[in-house]
Design an enzyme around this catalytic site. Structure first.
Site, PDB file in Angstrom:
ATOM      1  CE1 TYR A  87      -2.582  -3.501   1.211  1.00 41.38           C
ATOM      2  CE2 TYR A  87      -4.367  -1.455   0.476  1.00 41.38           C
ATOM      3  CZ  TYR A  87      -4.074  -2.872   0.740  1.00 41.38           C
ATOM      4  OH  TYR A  87      -4.954  -3.842   0.810  1.00 41.38           O
ATOM      5  CE1 TYR A 200      -4.706  -9.952  -4.926  1.00 40.31           C
ATOM      6  CE2 TYR A 200      -4.963 -10.351  -2.459  1.00 40.31           C
ATOM      7  CZ  TYR A 200      -5.066 -10.016  -3.606  1.00 40.31           C
ATOM      8  OH  TYR A 200      -6.050  -8.915  -3.407  1.00 40.31           O
ATOM      9  CB  VAL A 249     -20.649   9.062 -17.614  1.00 35.04           C
ATOM     10  CG1 VAL A 249     -20.035   9.398 -19.267  1.00 35.04           C
ATOM     11  CG2 VAL A 249     -20.081  10.298 -17.032  1.00 35.04           C
ATOM     12  CB  SER A 291     -17.875  -0.667 -10.391  1.00 34.41           C
ATOM     13  OG  SER A 291     -17.907  -0.750  -8.760  1.00 34.41           O
ATOM     14  CB  THR A 496      -5.613  -3.910  -3.036  1.00 30.49           C
ATOM     15  OG1 THR A 496      -4.925  -3.377  -4.372  1.00 30.49           O
ATOM     16  CG2 THR A 496      -5.156  -5.190  -2.666  1.00 30.49           C
TER      17      THR A 496
HETATM   18  C1  LIG Z   1     -16.782  -6.393   0.464  1.00 26.99           C
HETATM   19  C2  LIG Z   1     -15.298  -5.546  -0.239  1.00 26.99           C
HETATM   20  C3  LIG Z   1     -14.342  -6.029   0.568  1.00 26.99           C
HETATM   21  C4  LIG Z   1     -13.028  -5.638   0.274  1.00 26.99           C
HETATM   22  N1  LIG Z   1     -11.840  -5.846   1.145  1.00 26.99           N
HETATM   23  C5  LIG Z   1     -10.721  -4.939   0.812  1.00 26.99           C
HETATM   24  C6  LIG Z   1      -9.372  -5.146   1.794  1.00 26.99           C
HETATM   25  O1  LIG Z   1      -9.668  -5.961   2.722  1.00 26.99           O
HETATM   26  N2  LIG Z   1      -8.645  -4.507   1.414  1.00 26.99           N
HETATM   27  C7  LIG Z   1      -8.481  -3.660   0.205  1.00 26.99           C
HETATM   28  O2  LIG Z   1      -7.464  -2.996   0.046  1.00 26.99           O
HETATM   29  N3  LIG Z   1      -9.335  -3.511  -0.581  1.00 26.99           N
HETATM   30  C8  LIG Z   1     -10.603  -4.081  -0.513  1.00 26.99           C
HETATM   31  N4  LIG Z   1     -11.548  -4.036  -1.104  1.00 26.99           N
HETATM   32  C9  LIG Z   1     -11.299  -3.382  -2.558  1.00 26.99           C
HETATM   33  C10 LIG Z   1     -11.530  -2.011  -2.344  1.00 26.99           C
HETATM   34  O3  LIG Z   1     -12.635  -1.387  -1.677  1.00 26.99           O
HETATM   35  C11 LIG Z   1     -11.567  -1.499  -3.870  1.00 26.99           C
HETATM   36  O4  LIG Z   1     -10.519  -1.943  -4.541  1.00 26.99           O
HETATM   37  C12 LIG Z   1     -11.713   0.115  -4.058  1.00 26.99           C
HETATM   38  O5  LIG Z   1     -12.575   0.632  -3.118  1.00 26.99           O
HETATM   39  C13 LIG Z   1     -11.957   0.156  -5.499  1.00 26.99           C
HETATM   40  O6  LIG Z   1     -12.136   1.734  -5.765  1.00 26.99           O
HETATM   41  P1  LIG Z   1     -12.392   2.222  -7.183  1.00 26.99           P
HETATM   42  O7  LIG Z   1     -12.283   3.828  -7.170  1.00 26.99           O
HETATM   43  O8  LIG Z   1     -11.342   1.498  -8.103  1.00 26.99           O
HETATM   44  O9  LIG Z   1     -13.636   1.745  -8.004  1.00 26.99           O
HETATM   45  P2  LIG Z   1     -15.032   1.771  -7.307  1.00 26.99           P
HETATM   46  O10 LIG Z   1     -15.117   1.952  -5.768  1.00 26.99           O
HETATM   47  O11 LIG Z   1     -15.846   0.584  -7.782  1.00 26.99           O
HETATM   48  O12 LIG Z   1     -15.746   3.114  -8.037  1.00 26.99           O
HETATM   49  C14 LIG Z   1     -16.040   3.250  -9.008  1.00 26.99           C
HETATM   50  C15 LIG Z   1     -17.217   4.229  -9.257  1.00 26.99           C
HETATM   51  O13 LIG Z   1     -17.400   4.661 -10.515  1.00 26.99           O
HETATM   52  C16 LIG Z   1     -18.920   4.918 -10.543  1.00 26.99           C
HETATM   53  N5  LIG Z   1     -19.129   4.852 -12.168  1.00 26.99           N
HETATM   54  C17 LIG Z   1     -18.682   3.566 -12.781  1.00 26.99           C
HETATM   55  N6  LIG Z   1     -19.136   3.998 -14.088  1.00 26.99           N
HETATM   56  C18 LIG Z   1     -19.799   5.222 -13.908  1.00 26.99           C
HETATM   57  C19 LIG Z   1     -20.405   6.038 -14.990  1.00 26.99           C
HETATM   58  N7  LIG Z   1     -20.499   5.647 -16.314  1.00 26.99           N
HETATM   59  N8  LIG Z   1     -20.913   7.404 -14.801  1.00 26.99           N
HETATM   60  C20 LIG Z   1     -20.810   7.633 -13.434  1.00 26.99           C
HETATM   61  N9  LIG Z   1     -20.389   7.058 -12.590  1.00 26.99           N
HETATM   62  C21 LIG Z   1     -19.716   5.753 -12.919  1.00 26.99           C
HETATM   63  C22 LIG Z   1     -19.532   3.695  -9.704  1.00 26.99           C
HETATM   64  O14 LIG Z   1     -20.833   4.161  -9.431  1.00 26.99           O
HETATM   65  C23 LIG Z   1     -18.572   3.842  -8.438  1.00 26.99           C
HETATM   66  O15 LIG Z   1     -19.042   4.769  -7.674  1.00 26.99           O
HETATM   67  C24 LIG Z   1     -12.925  -4.703  -0.677  1.00 26.99           C
HETATM   68  C25 LIG Z   1     -14.051  -4.291  -1.727  1.00 26.99           C
HETATM   69  C26 LIG Z   1     -15.162  -4.627  -1.141  1.00 26.99           C
HETATM   70  C27 LIG Z   1     -16.457  -4.450  -1.946  1.00 26.99           C
END
Ligand SMILES: Cc1cc2nc3c(=O)[nH]c(=O)nc-3n(C[C@H](O)[C@H](O)[C@H](O)COP(=O)(O)OP(=O)(O)OC[C@H]3O[C@@H](n4cnc5c(N)ncnc54)[C@H](O)[C@@H]3O)c2cc1C
Length: 540
Positions: A87, A200, A249, A291, A496
């Protein structure tokens, strides 16, 4: 709060006002986009006021949610385990973001102090069908398991290609304590990508020898919406960034001439109304493609969550449209084509009496926040629960407690409820949990359990080929980047928060020509393969 105390990151060598008239449009409001906006402002001298984030949901933060209330029940899709041995980009970012709860401290500082006060050391990582906490004295490997694991470890990604973990390891391996702990810690299924599993093993080699205590894990003080998303959002707001929520979008106008790709307009449905934004020369568009929480749905104490797909949410549509006939833009189908292989279900429980937490403290020997995952290793659903430090929400009233759990196999019938989990109400999930813990139903009498079904939660782990994930800035792109868990960066691992932040940093630095150094993926050991080999050999 005294932001001057926070370390200053040196800025790009470019002229201070080189982006004065450029605009940036970020599609998606997850941590990826929020951190991209910080990198643009902090490291690229991009005016915050020129940045707009479009988010389809009603709140920012994407998968890092933290909703609900004590009356109708709290709800979290997930709870995160973080580390400081990895991280690198995430913590470097949060060293410069002020805490909302501890004046003069960064989010990084407050989180580290919290972890020093409540160091994790699980004493009941696995529980068996006799309600006994299993003492893990061995990883359970046979000679065959060790040979196969070494073979997988030593194979390169070209050889592993789109093979599955089951293509490399025999059935017995999936019954070992190692697999029970590793798969539930990181949410791997046996049919997932062998490439990702190997990444991993390498990235989290440090966890190999402490996987039964989770001693390497770092936690946030509250849930991650409050502890990670809101401080970023506040920082961005103070720099003038514009947030458009409930704004989906739907399409991008673009030109593609002589191998150059350029976005020229953004189409969206903003608060129910169709809008078009012109993207001018010098403007940038950064998109979150796909997502893991797309099409997720909540149930209640009386109802199972509805079963949704990408057709209901439209969350993958934009990437699918852009990737059509364009090889460099990846292949969304590799990730979203089989819900049966990519879904699981979580649940959040809100309690108004201490009975359950007291029982768990006594049973596990861990105070809330120090234990981490407790996995019922023989359960049909492969159910785990986590009792975080309380309060888990900043405004959670005294006397209210919240815990989270999840199951890797929600399509199987339970041991105590003769139904697949994904057809169960919150009340039925609590009865299943009571069965595994052999507790009287009264212990959970006033509990509110909110189930959450996530059809694409492990879509990032689906077997993939090189090219299925686009590069952050695809070849020929002049003003457009992808940032998500479905973008290729070498060595790092998906599922992550770190991956989302790292991709964002890479994309922003490339688009803005920022020459600052991005923290490398930590080479924990120059001879990593040797270290892993030694560990695999040592753990019988
Ligand atoms: C249950 C769970 C457990 C997890 N455990 C861990 C852990 O232990 N350790 C760790 O490091 N990570 C963990 N993660 C993973 C981590 O939370 C995610 O990798 C990270 O939050 C992803 O962020 P992101 O911004 O890449 O994508 P996302 O959080 O998926 O965000 C994408 C956003 O884009 C928006 N979007 C997509 N397309 C459009 C569009 N066309 N127009 C407008 N908006 C749009 C979506 O609505 C969403 O809000 C976990 C996740 C979950 C769900």
């Amino acid at each position: 709060m005294n932001p001057t105390k926070l370390p200053k990151t040196p800025r790009t060598s470019g002229p201070e006002n080189s982006h004065l008239h450029s605009k940036a449009y970020l599609i998606g409001g997850g941590i990826g986009s929020l951190s991209a906006a910080v990198f643009m402002i902090r490291d690229g001298n991009f005016p915050g006021d020129n940045i707009t984030i479009f988010e389809g949901a009603s709140v920012l933060g994407g998968s890092l949610d933290g909703g609900g209330n004590p009356e109708t029940g709290y709800s979290l899709r997930g709870g995160r385990m973080l580390t400081t041995d990895n991280y690198e980009c995430m913590w470097a970012l949060y060293k410069t973001i002020p805490s909302l709860h501890h004046a003069g401290k960064s989010v990084f500082e407050e989180t580290m102090e919290f972890n020093e006060t409540y160091p994790p050391h699980s004493m009941a990582r696995l529980v068996d069908s006799h309600r006994a906490a299993v003492r893990v004295t061995s990883m359970g490997f046979t000679m065959q398991d060790r040979i196969e694991l070494l073979k997988l470890n030593n194979a390169d990604e070209a050889t592993l290609a789109d093979s599955r973990i089951t293509d490399w390891l025999s059935p017995g391996f999936f019954q070992t304590p190692f697999w029970h702990m590793w798969s539930t810690t990181f949410a791997f299924q046996a049919w997932h990508s062998a490439v990702e599993f190997r990444r991993y093993l390498h990235r989290f080699v440090m966890e190999f020898s402490r996987i039964e205590t989770l001693a390497g894990v770092k936690r946030t003080i509250f849930n991650q919406y409050d502890s990670l998303v809101l401080p970023l959002q506040a920082w961005l707001k103070s720099h003038g960034v514009h947030f458009l929520t409930n704004c989906m979008v739907t399409d991008l106008d673009h030109t593609a001439k002589r191998g150059e790709f350029r976005v020229t307009a953004i189409h969206c449905i903003n608060q129910g109304k169709s809008e078009r934004t012109t993207v001018n020369e010098g403007d940038l568009v950064i998109m979150q493609n796909g997502s893991m929480t797309d099409a997720s749905s909540l149930g209640s104490m009386t109802d199972a969550p509805p079963k949704l797909t990408k057709d209901d949410s439209g969350g993958w549509t934009l990437w699918e449209k852009l990737a059509l006939g364009r090889k460099d833009f990846g292949n969304p189908r590799a990730f979203n084509n089989c819900i049966a292989q990519s879904s699981w279900e979580s649940f959040t429980v809100t309690l108004k009496n201490h009975g359950f937490f007291d029982m768990m403290t006594c049973f596990t020997g861990n105070e809330p926040g120090t234990g981490g995952l407790v996995t019922f290793k023989d359960s049909n659903w492969m159910m785990s629960i986590v009792l975080a430090h309380q309060p888990h929400y900043p405004k959670q009233p005294a006397g209210v407690q919240v815990f989270w759990g999840y199951s890797l196999f929600p399509d199987r019938v339970g041991d105590f409820i003769p139904k697949p989990m994904d057809e169960c109400s919150g009340e039925e999930i609590l009865r299943e949990l009571s069965g595994h813990l052999r507790i009287d139903p009264e212990t959970l009498e006033s509990a509110i359990c909110i189930p959450c079904l996530m059809p694409y939660i492990t879509s990032m782990f689906m077997p993939r080929l090189p090219g299925d994930r686009p590069l952050p800035v695809p070849p020929g792109s002049k003003n457009f980047a992808f940032i998500s868990q479905f973008v290729e960066i070498p060595e790092d691992v998906v599922f992550t928060v770190e991956y989302s932040v790292r991709v964002a940093q890479i994309a922003v630095y490339q688009l803005l020509g920022i020459t600052l150094k991005i923290p490398p993926v930590t080479p924990h050991d120059k001879s990593l393969a040797t270290q892993l080999e030694a560990l695999i050999k040592a753990f019988k």
